[in-house]
Structures are given as C-alpha cells and as structure tokens.
Design an enzyme around this catalytic site. Structure first.
Site, PDB file in Angstrom:
ATOM      1  N   HIS A  34      -1.031   2.878  12.977  1.00  0.00           N
ATOM      2  CA  HIS A  34      -0.840   3.708  11.790  1.00  0.00           C
ATOM      3  C   HIS A  34       0.516   4.414  11.787  1.00  0.00           C
ATOM      4  O   HIS A  34       0.981   4.882  10.742  1.00  0.00           O
ATOM      5  CB  HIS A  34      -1.969   4.741  11.690  1.00  0.00           C
ATOM      6  CG  HIS A  34      -2.295   5.148  10.286  1.00  0.00           C
ATOM      7  ND1 HIS A  34      -1.467   4.893   9.217  1.00  0.00           N
ATOM      8  CD2 HIS A  34      -3.366   5.815   9.782  1.00  0.00           C
ATOM      9  CE1 HIS A  34      -2.013   5.380   8.100  1.00  0.00           C
ATOM     10  NE2 HIS A  34      -3.165   5.944   8.427  1.00  0.00           N
ATOM     11  N   GLY A  35       1.163   4.497  12.936  1.00  0.00           N
ATOM     12  CA  GLY A  35       2.499   5.059  12.966  1.00  0.00           C
ATOM     13  C   GLY A  35       3.541   4.132  12.384  1.00  0.00           C
ATOM     14  O   GLY A  35       4.630   4.562  12.000  1.00  0.00           O
TER      15      GLY A  35
END
Length: 208
Positions: free
Chosen positions: A187-188
C-alpha cells in the site's frame, strides 16, 4: 529503470505510513468478463491460461505503480516487469516458475510453455523466490473453483513489495464468462485506484 526521489515523491507520506506496518499489503477480489478472450483462445488452439496470463502481463506493465519495487531502501521504477506463476503437476503438487515478458503473445507463450514443461518435469518448489529478479509479478491460478475472496500466506516483511495476482475458474452467467481475479500490492507503493487501473486494462485486453 528510474530511482524515485522519495523526498519529492507525492507518495512519501503514504510510503512511510504503510511501511511501518508488519503487513503493508492490501487488495481486493473482483471479476472480469473473459468471453471473447476464451473464444479467441479456443478458436486458435491456444491455451486459455497462457492467453489471459499474457493479457494480465500487458495490463500490469501499463501501470507504473505496479512496477515499483523497494531495493536497498530505495524505490525503483522498472521499465518492465516479468512474470512468475505457480504451475501444477500431475501428482497434485506445484512449482514456481519465471518467464520473461514480451508484448508479443507468440514470443511470450514460447517462453511460458518451455517453463511449464520444465516445472512439470521437476519436483519440490522448483525455482526459489530468493533468486527471482525483483522486477517480476507473482501469479497463481485456482482452476478448480471460482471465488469471491482469497487469503495469501505472508512473512510479515514490510519490505516485501512484489504484487500478487490470483485467478480462479471462470463462471458463466447469461451466456458470458467471468474470471475471478484477486490482486494485492504494497500500500505504500500503490492505492486502490492503481489496482483498479490494472483491472480495467486487463478487462479491456480480454475484449480485444
């Protein structure tokens, strides 16, 4: 290949926030219509698996966020990513495989079929994930059942950054075929909009 300047990157805070988590992966499960792709494959005597896998790789390579990787604490945008997939064997086990990406289906399929034969004639897990280039993307297929959710094993490493895509058995509704697809990513490096872009492009490729 391009090194991302994290300090000026518009995802800097997102990356730092999610990278602190033991498991930064997120994803969703959906369906894509695959009727035309299935018919095209069968009419041309092509493996449907090989055909839709190539379409997936084309779609993956159209989304920059799915080509980002964490390498020695740097964020690298690769020019292209290659493929990895589990390959089933007659004894019920599977092995890992690796194959180079090409936007040309014939070239891609030639390499894929050689890799399938190699894995099917091997034992154990086959190629080790430790030796695969980081600019690949993991695929697996569950050809026996359709599904609406999926759970992947994880080693809870916040630097694990290779997206995971899973396909299931297509279902038929109103004469149309629908392929279940699960996609997960760090998700980064990617958000829901980027995973949705992959799904949209994958479905578009299947309709060509």
């Amino acid at each position: 290949m391009k090194i991302i300047d994290i300090e000026s990157w518009n995802r800097k805070e997102h990356y730092e926030f999610f990278s602190k988590m033991a498991s930064p992966y997120f994803g969703f499960t959906t369906e894509v219509e695959c009727t035309k792709a299935y018919n095209t494959a069968k009419e041309n005597g092509i493996s449907f698996f090989a055909y839709y896998l190539h379409k997936s790789m084309v779609a993956v390579n159209s989304v920059d966020e799915l080509k980002l990787r964490i390498v020695d604490n740097q964020i690298i945008l690769f020019d292209e990513v290659h493929g990895g997939s589990t390959i089933g064997r007659a004894d019920g086990t599977f092995g890992f495989s690796f194959f180079h990406y090409s936007d040309d289906f014939e070239t891609f399929n030639e390499g894929l079929q050689k890799e399938i034969k190699s894995v099917q004639n091997s034992t154990g897990l086959g190629i080790s994930n430790d030796v695969l280039p980081i600019n690949h993307i993991r695929h697996t297929t569950i050809p026996w059942r359709s599904f609406s959710a999926l759970l992947h094993p994880t080693n809870f490493d916040p630097k694990e950054c290779i997206p995971k895509i899973t396909f299931g058995k297509f279902s038929i509704r109103d004469g149309k075929k629908y392929l279940p697809v699960s996609i997960e990513a760090h998700h980064g490096l990617a958000d829901g909009i980027h995973l949705a872009k992959y799904i949209e492009e994958f479905e578009r490729q299947l309709s060509l």
